[in-house]
Write a protein that holds these residues in place. Structure first.
Motif, mmCIF file in Angstrom:
data_model
loop_
_atom_site.group_PDB
_atom_site.id
_atom_site.type_symbol
_atom_site.label_atom_id
_atom_site.label_comp_id
_atom_site.label_asym_id
_atom_site.label_seq_id
_atom_site.Cartn_x
_atom_site.Cartn_y
_atom_site.Cartn_z
ATOM 1 N N MET A 1 0.821 -1.191 0.000
ATOM 2 C CA MET A 1 0.000 0.000 0.000
ATOM 3 C C MET A 1 0.861 1.249 0.000
ATOM 4 O O MET A 1 0.434 2.283 -0.463
ATOM 5 N N ASP A 2 2.084 1.140 0.501
ATOM 6 C CA ASP A 2 2.985 2.282 0.581
ATOM 7 C C ASP A 2 3.392 2.767 -0.806
ATOM 8 O O ASP A 2 3.543 3.967 -1.017
ATOM 9 N N ALA A 6 2.737 6.484 -2.589
ATOM 10 C CA ALA A 6 3.846 7.262 -3.149
ATOM 11 C C ALA A 6 3.515 7.713 -4.568
ATOM 12 O O ALA A 6 3.782 8.856 -4.943
ATOM 13 N N PHE A 7 2.921 6.803 -5.376
ATOM 14 C CA PHE A 7 2.480 7.183 -6.723
ATOM 15 C C PHE A 7 1.467 8.309 -6.657
ATOM 16 O O PHE A 7 1.528 9.261 -7.428
ATOM 17 N N ASP A 8 0.533 8.186 -5.739
ATOM 18 C CA ASP A 8 -0.519 9.191 -5.617
ATOM 19 C C ASP A 8 0.057 10.535 -5.165
ATOM 20 O O ASP A 8 -0.374 11.587 -5.621
ATOM 21 N N THR A 9 1.061 10.492 -4.309
ATOM 22 C CA THR A 9 1.667 11.725 -3.802
ATOM 23 C C THR A 9 2.480 12.436 -4.880
ATOM 24 O O THR A 9 2.451 13.663 -4.965
ATOM 25 N N TRP A 10 3.213 11.680 -5.672
ATOM 26 C CA TRP A 10 4.101 12.262 -6.673
ATOM 27 C C TRP A 10 3.553 12.186 -8.103
ATOM 28 O O TRP A 10 4.299 12.383 -9.067
ATOM 29 N N ALA A 11 2.276 11.964 -8.275
ATOM 30 C CA ALA A 11 1.680 11.836 -9.604
ATOM 31 C C ALA A 11 1.827 13.114 -10.425
ATOM 32 O O ALA A 11 1.960 13.064 -11.647
ATOM 33 N N TRP A 12 1.848 14.257 -9.772
ATOM 34 C CA TRP A 12 1.949 15.524 -10.502
ATOM 35 C C TRP A 12 3.249 15.603 -11.300
ATOM 36 O O TRP A 12 3.284 16.177 -12.387
ATOM 37 N N ILE A 13 4.313 14.974 -10.785
ATOM 38 C CA ILE A 13 5.579 14.960 -11.515
ATOM 39 C C ILE A 13 5.439 14.103 -12.775
ATOM 40 O O ILE A 13 5.912 14.476 -13.852
ATOM 41 N N GLY A 14 4.756 12.986 -12.655
ATOM 42 C CA GLY A 14 4.505 12.131 -13.813
ATOM 43 C C GLY A 14 3.690 12.848 -14.878
ATOM 44 O O GLY A 14 3.977 12.742 -16.070
ATOM 45 N N TRP A 15 2.670 13.608 -14.446
ATOM 46 C CA TRP A 15 1.864 14.362 -15.407
ATOM 47 C C TRP A 15 2.700 15.424 -16.102
ATOM 48 O O TRP A 15 2.580 15.616 -17.320
ATOM 49 N N LEU A 16 3.554 16.108 -15.361
ATOM 50 C CA LEU A 16 4.420 17.124 -15.976
ATOM 51 C C LEU A 16 5.373 16.501 -17.003
ATOM 52 O O LEU A 16 5.586 17.064 -18.084
ATOM 53 N N ALA A 52 -7.995 14.511 -6.684
ATOM 54 C CA ALA A 52 -8.648 13.290 -7.165
ATOM 55 C C ALA A 52 -7.702 12.105 -7.027
ATOM 56 O O ALA A 52 -6.481 12.258 -7.118
ATOM 57 N N PRO A 53 -8.242 10.918 -6.811
ATOM 58 C CA PRO A 53 -7.384 9.729 -6.735
ATOM 59 C C PRO A 53 -6.758 9.428 -8.097
ATOM 60 O O PRO A 53 -7.249 9.870 -9.141
ATOM 61 N N LEU A 54 -5.683 8.667 -8.073
ATOM 62 C CA LEU A 54 -4.916 8.395 -9.296
ATOM 63 C C LEU A 54 -5.771 7.746 -10.374
ATOM 64 O O LEU A 54 -5.673 8.113 -11.544
ATOM 65 N N TRP A 55 -6.613 6.783 -10.027
ATOM 66 C CA TRP A 55 -7.444 6.110 -11.018
ATOM 67 C C TRP A 55 -8.387 7.097 -11.720
ATOM 68 O O TRP A 55 -8.616 6.994 -12.919
ATOM 69 N N LEU A 56 -8.906 8.081 -10.992
ATOM 70 C CA LEU A 56 -9.784 9.077 -11.583
ATOM 71 C C LEU A 56 -8.994 10.042 -12.475
ATOM 72 O O LEU A 56 -9.479 10.464 -13.532
ATOM 73 N N GLN A 57 -7.764 10.350 -12.063
ATOM 74 C CA GLN A 57 -6.909 11.218 -12.882
ATOM 75 C C GLN A 57 -6.663 10.587 -14.257
ATOM 76 O O GLN A 57 -6.764 11.263 -15.290
ATOM 77 N N VAL A 58 -6.344 9.300 -14.248
ATOM 78 C CA VAL A 58 -6.059 8.588 -15.486
ATOM 79 C C VAL A 58 -7.306 8.534 -16.367
ATOM 80 O O VAL A 58 -7.234 8.771 -17.579
ATOM 81 N N ILE A 59 -8.461 8.253 -15.776
ATOM 82 C CA ILE A 59 -9.710 8.191 -16.548
ATOM 83 C C ILE A 59 -10.044 9.553 -17.141
ATOM 84 O O ILE A 59 -10.386 9.665 -18.332
#
Length: 162
Positions: A1-2, A6-16, A52-59
């Motif tokens: 779960m950790d 971490a993906f959810d916390t740093w997802a903004w970097i992935g989007w950039l 928003a959660p990561l799954w919703l961001q991707v959708i």
């Protein structure tokens, strides 16, 4: 779960990173596809910044990119290519062009033809007939550096006074 948190916390970097990669690829291609994917990634980034959660961001990103590709890209491409020159060029410009036979030819023996654009080409007859000099012909296709021709209805030296 950790790992997921971490993906959810740093997802903004992935989007950039995705936005920048898509923009660079778009600059290299110029077909507006990666621009639409980049804007979809901006929607994903905005969803992340709202919480928003990561799954919703991707959708949301996928829906935005898909909608843009479907509805916005085609009219933009039509507008972009509106003033493009649609005249045929290269080999396509020779198809259907008329010419005058300079030396006798058949399907197996090449001759020469002077085309209406002034070029002299090596040519072969399309059918199993011999084509004599001074016959008007039309280019049917190009095989390598040889024009394949067929005679038109009238000969070049035929006139109404003959």
């Amino acid at each position: 779960m950790d790992v997921l948190s971490a993906f959810d916390t740093w997802a903004w970097i992935g989007w950039l990173v995705l936005i920048l990669v898509f923009l660079v690829v778009e600059m290299l291609t110029g077909e507006l596809t990666f621009l639409m994917l980049s804007v979809g990634s901006v929607v994903g980034l905005a969803a992340d910044l709202v919480g928003a959660p990561l799954w919703l961001q991707v959708i949301l990103a996928a829906l935005a990119a898909g909608s843009l590709l479907t509805f916005l890209r085609p009219p933009l491409l039509r507008r972009l290519h509106r003033g493009a020159d649609t005249r045929p060029s290269n080999v396509e410009a020779l198809l259907g062009l008329e010419g005058l036979v300079l030396s006798r030819m058949s399907p197996s023996v090449a001759g020469q033809v002077k085309l209406a654009n002034g070029d002299v080409w090596t040519a072969r007859a399309e059918t199993d007939t011999r084509i004599d000099p001074a016959t008007r012909v039309e280019v049917v296709r190009i095989d390598g550096a040889t024009a394949v021709v067929r005679p038109t209805q009238q000969r070049a030296h035929d006139t109404a006074s003959d």
